[in-house]
Design a protein around this motif. Sequence first.
Motif, PDB file in Angstrom:
ATOM      1  N   LEU A  91      -7.465   6.295  13.902  1.00  0.00           N
ATOM      2  CA  LEU A  91      -6.694   5.074  14.124  1.00  0.00           C
ATOM      3  C   LEU A  91      -6.900   4.011  13.040  1.00  0.00           C
ATOM      4  O   LEU A  91      -5.913   3.496  12.502  1.00  0.00           O
ATOM      5  CB  LEU A  91      -7.000   4.505  15.512  1.00  0.00           C
ATOM      6  CG  LEU A  91      -6.223   3.260  15.898  1.00  0.00           C
ATOM      7  CD1 LEU A  91      -4.733   3.554  15.952  1.00  0.00           C
ATOM      8  CD2 LEU A  91      -6.703   2.738  17.238  1.00  0.00           C
ATOM      9  N   PRO A  92      -8.138   3.670  12.654  1.00  0.00           N
ATOM     10  CA  PRO A  92      -8.281   2.664  11.591  1.00  0.00           C
ATOM     11  C   PRO A  92      -7.701   3.129  10.251  1.00  0.00           C
ATOM     12  O   PRO A  92      -7.131   2.337   9.501  1.00  0.00           O
ATOM     13  CB  PRO A  92      -9.783   2.444  11.474  1.00  0.00           C
ATOM     14  CG  PRO A  92     -10.384   3.045  12.671  1.00  0.00           C
ATOM     15  CD  PRO A  92      -9.437   4.048  13.204  1.00  0.00           C
ATOM     16  N   LEU A  93      -7.843   4.423   9.966  1.00  0.00           N
ATOM     17  CA  LEU A  93      -7.271   4.937   8.726  1.00  0.00           C
ATOM     18  C   LEU A  93      -5.756   4.891   8.754  1.00  0.00           C
ATOM     19  O   LEU A  93      -5.114   4.607   7.739  1.00  0.00           O
ATOM     20  CB  LEU A  93      -7.766   6.370   8.484  1.00  0.00           C
ATOM     21  CG  LEU A  93      -9.263   6.488   8.207  1.00  0.00           C
ATOM     22  CD1 LEU A  93      -9.697   7.947   8.196  1.00  0.00           C
ATOM     23  CD2 LEU A  93      -9.610   5.819   6.899  1.00  0.00           C
ATOM     24  N   ALA A  94      -5.165   5.148   9.917  1.00  0.00           N
ATOM     25  CA  ALA A  94      -3.709   5.062  10.047  1.00  0.00           C
ATOM     26  C   ALA A  94      -3.253   3.627   9.816  1.00  0.00           C
ATOM     27  O   ALA A  94      -2.286   3.387   9.076  1.00  0.00           O
ATOM     28  CB  ALA A  94      -3.271   5.551  11.422  1.00  0.00           C
ATOM     29  N   ILE A  95      -3.947   2.675  10.410  1.00  0.00           N
ATOM     30  CA  ILE A  95      -3.580   1.264  10.231  1.00  0.00           C
ATOM     31  C   ILE A  95      -3.729   0.856   8.768  1.00  0.00           C
ATOM     32  O   ILE A  95      -2.852   0.181   8.202  1.00  0.00           O
ATOM     33  CB  ILE A  95      -4.434   0.372  11.156  1.00  0.00           C
ATOM     34  CG1 ILE A  95      -4.066   0.633  12.619  1.00  0.00           C
ATOM     35  CG2 ILE A  95      -4.267  -1.098  10.812  1.00  0.00           C
ATOM     36  CD1 ILE A  95      -5.003   0.012  13.612  1.00  0.00           C
ATOM     37  N   LEU A  96      -4.815   1.271   8.132  1.00  0.00           N
ATOM     38  CA  LEU A  96      -5.050   0.939   6.736  1.00  0.00           C
ATOM     39  C   LEU A  96      -3.949   1.480   5.837  1.00  0.00           C
ATOM     40  O   LEU A  96      -3.391   0.761   5.006  1.00  0.00           O
ATOM     41  CB  LEU A  96      -6.411   1.471   6.290  1.00  0.00           C
ATOM     42  CG  LEU A  96      -6.706   1.363   4.790  1.00  0.00           C
ATOM     43  CD1 LEU A  96      -6.949  -0.088   4.419  1.00  0.00           C
ATOM     44  CD2 LEU A  96      -7.882   2.228   4.423  1.00  0.00           C
ATOM     45  N   PHE A  97      -3.614   2.754   5.999  1.00  0.00           N
ATOM     46  CA  PHE A  97      -2.627   3.350   5.102  1.00  0.00           C
ATOM     47  C   PHE A  97      -1.205   2.897   5.413  1.00  0.00           C
ATOM     48  O   PHE A  97      -0.368   2.855   4.514  1.00  0.00           O
ATOM     49  CB  PHE A  97      -2.753   4.873   5.085  1.00  0.00           C
ATOM     50  CG  PHE A  97      -3.873   5.337   4.204  1.00  0.00           C
ATOM     51  CD1 PHE A  97      -3.765   5.287   2.830  1.00  0.00           C
ATOM     52  CD2 PHE A  97      -5.060   5.784   4.751  1.00  0.00           C
ATOM     53  CE1 PHE A  97      -4.803   5.684   2.013  1.00  0.00           C
ATOM     54  CE2 PHE A  97      -6.105   6.184   3.951  1.00  0.00           C
ATOM     55  CZ  PHE A  97      -5.970   6.131   2.566  1.00  0.00           C
ATOM     56  N   VAL A  98      -0.911   2.537   6.642  1.00  0.00           N
ATOM     57  CA  VAL A  98       0.401   1.946   6.933  1.00  0.00           C
ATOM     58  C   VAL A  98       0.503   0.596   6.233  1.00  0.00           C
ATOM     59  O   VAL A  98       1.539   0.267   5.637  1.00  0.00           O
ATOM     60  CB  VAL A  98       0.632   1.826   8.457  1.00  0.00           C
ATOM     61  CG1 VAL A  98       1.796   0.917   8.762  1.00  0.00           C
ATOM     62  CG2 VAL A  98       0.869   3.202   9.055  1.00  0.00           C
ATOM     63  N   ALA A  99      -0.573  -0.196   6.270  1.00  0.00           N
ATOM     64  CA  ALA A  99      -0.565  -1.488   5.580  1.00  0.00           C
ATOM     65  C   ALA A  99      -0.452  -1.309   4.068  1.00  0.00           C
ATOM     66  O   ALA A  99       0.296  -2.043   3.407  1.00  0.00           O
ATOM     67  CB  ALA A  99      -1.827  -2.273   5.933  1.00  0.00           C
ATOM     68  N   LEU A 100      -1.171  -0.334   3.509  1.00  0.00           N
ATOM     69  CA  LEU A 100      -1.067  -0.068   2.073  1.00  0.00           C
ATOM     70  C   LEU A 100       0.333   0.390   1.701  1.00  0.00           C
ATOM     71  O   LEU A 100       0.868   0.000   0.657  1.00  0.00           O
ATOM     72  CB  LEU A 100      -2.094   0.984   1.645  1.00  0.00           C
ATOM     73  CG  LEU A 100      -3.525   0.520   1.502  1.00  0.00           C
ATOM     74  CD1 LEU A 100      -4.448   1.703   1.232  1.00  0.00           C
ATOM     75  CD2 LEU A 100      -3.645  -0.503   0.389  1.00  0.00           C
ATOM     76  N   THR A 101       0.934   1.220   2.527  1.00  0.00           N
ATOM     77  CA  THR A 101       2.292   1.687   2.265  1.00  0.00           C
ATOM     78  C   THR A 101       3.268   0.522   2.304  1.00  0.00           C
ATOM     79  O   THR A 101       4.126   0.388   1.418  1.00  0.00           O
ATOM     80  CB  THR A 101       2.709   2.752   3.301  1.00  0.00           C
ATOM     81  OG1 THR A 101       1.772   3.824   3.249  1.00  0.00           O
ATOM     82  CG2 THR A 101       4.098   3.277   3.025  1.00  0.00           C
ATOM     83  N   TYR A 102       3.136  -0.332   3.311  1.00  0.00           N
ATOM     84  CA  TYR A 102       4.020  -1.495   3.413  1.00  0.00           C
ATOM     85  C   TYR A 102       3.860  -2.400   2.193  1.00  0.00           C
ATOM     86  O   TYR A 102       4.838  -2.849   1.602  1.00  0.00           O
ATOM     87  CB  TYR A 102       3.716  -2.274   4.702  1.00  0.00           C
ATOM     88  CG  TYR A 102       4.505  -3.547   4.812  1.00  0.00           C
ATOM     89  CD1 TYR A 102       5.848  -3.507   5.159  1.00  0.00           C
ATOM     90  CD2 TYR A 102       3.918  -4.762   4.537  1.00  0.00           C
ATOM     91  CE1 TYR A 102       6.591  -4.675   5.235  1.00  0.00           C
ATOM     92  CE2 TYR A 102       4.642  -5.928   4.616  1.00  0.00           C
ATOM     93  CZ  TYR A 102       5.977  -5.883   4.968  1.00  0.00           C
ATOM     94  OH  TYR A 102       6.699  -7.043   5.030  1.00  0.00           O
ATOM     95  N   HIS A 103       2.608  -2.658   1.803  1.00  0.00           N
ATOM     96  CA  HIS A 103       2.357  -3.517   0.644  1.00  0.00           C
ATOM     97  C   HIS A 103       2.905  -2.876  -0.636  1.00  0.00           C
ATOM     98  O   HIS A 103       3.473  -3.561  -1.486  1.00  0.00           O
ATOM     99  CB  HIS A 103       0.866  -3.794   0.505  1.00  0.00           C
ATOM    100  CG  HIS A 103       0.519  -4.629  -0.681  1.00  0.00           C
ATOM    101  ND1 HIS A 103       0.858  -5.957  -0.771  1.00  0.00           N
ATOM    102  CD2 HIS A 103      -0.125  -4.320  -1.838  1.00  0.00           C
ATOM    103  CE1 HIS A 103       0.442  -6.434  -1.932  1.00  0.00           C
ATOM    104  NE2 HIS A 103      -0.167  -5.459  -2.581  1.00  0.00           N
ATOM    105  N   SER A 104       2.727  -1.583  -0.771  1.00  0.00           N
ATOM    106  CA  SER A 104       3.200  -0.883  -1.954  1.00  0.00           C
ATOM    107  C   SER A 104       4.723  -0.936  -2.060  1.00  0.00           C
ATOM    108  O   SER A 104       5.273  -1.136  -3.142  1.00  0.00           O
ATOM    109  CB  SER A 104       2.719   0.572  -1.911  1.00  0.00           C
ATOM    110  OG  SER A 104       3.222   1.297  -3.001  1.00  0.00           O
ATOM    111  N   ILE A 105       5.395  -0.777  -0.942  1.00  0.00           N
ATOM    112  CA  ILE A 105       6.857  -0.830  -0.953  1.00  0.00           C
ATOM    113  C   ILE A 105       7.338  -2.268  -1.159  1.00  0.00           C
ATOM    114  O   ILE A 105       8.291  -2.512  -1.907  1.00  0.00           O
ATOM    115  CB  ILE A 105       7.428  -0.224   0.342  1.00  0.00           C
ATOM    116  CG1 ILE A 105       7.164   1.290   0.351  1.00  0.00           C
ATOM    117  CG2 ILE A 105       8.919  -0.499   0.487  1.00  0.00           C
ATOM    118  CD1 ILE A 105       7.495   1.964   1.656  1.00  0.00           C
TER     119      ILE A 105
END
Length: 147
Positions: A91-105
Amino acid sequence: MSKQSNSLAIENESLFRAMICAPAAIAFAGLTIKTINSNGFGLLNLFLILLTLYFALSALGYAALYTNDRYEGRADTIFKNKNLAKTFMCLPLAILFVALTYHSIATSSSLFFNLIYGTIALYFVLATLGYASHFTNDYFEQNELMH
């Protein structure tokens, strides 16, 4: 007044100390970053850096001791169900990478990083959902057997 017992007691001292030191390390790291960025007093920066290092290394050390206790059989797991433990790990890794993906886009990064972050985020989100569904199935199977 009657005494109330809490079944959420942490029985392993190393795990308890790691859970106390980790939030302190995160808090001091945040304070350290703020004071360094604001060109604060040099001695205060050094003091906050030392506190951050102390709590971060303490948390890592106690977590390592708990891991040793777990593998030697001297400590019980917090989560009895492996699927629930894996859910809380992903769960924390999912939240982290969703945030990174959003920031990257949102910042128009290169397509390569967008794809990498998006793929990793998708993996962890689906893994979290999968482990949670397996835990739900295990929970209902166990309760059906009891009734």
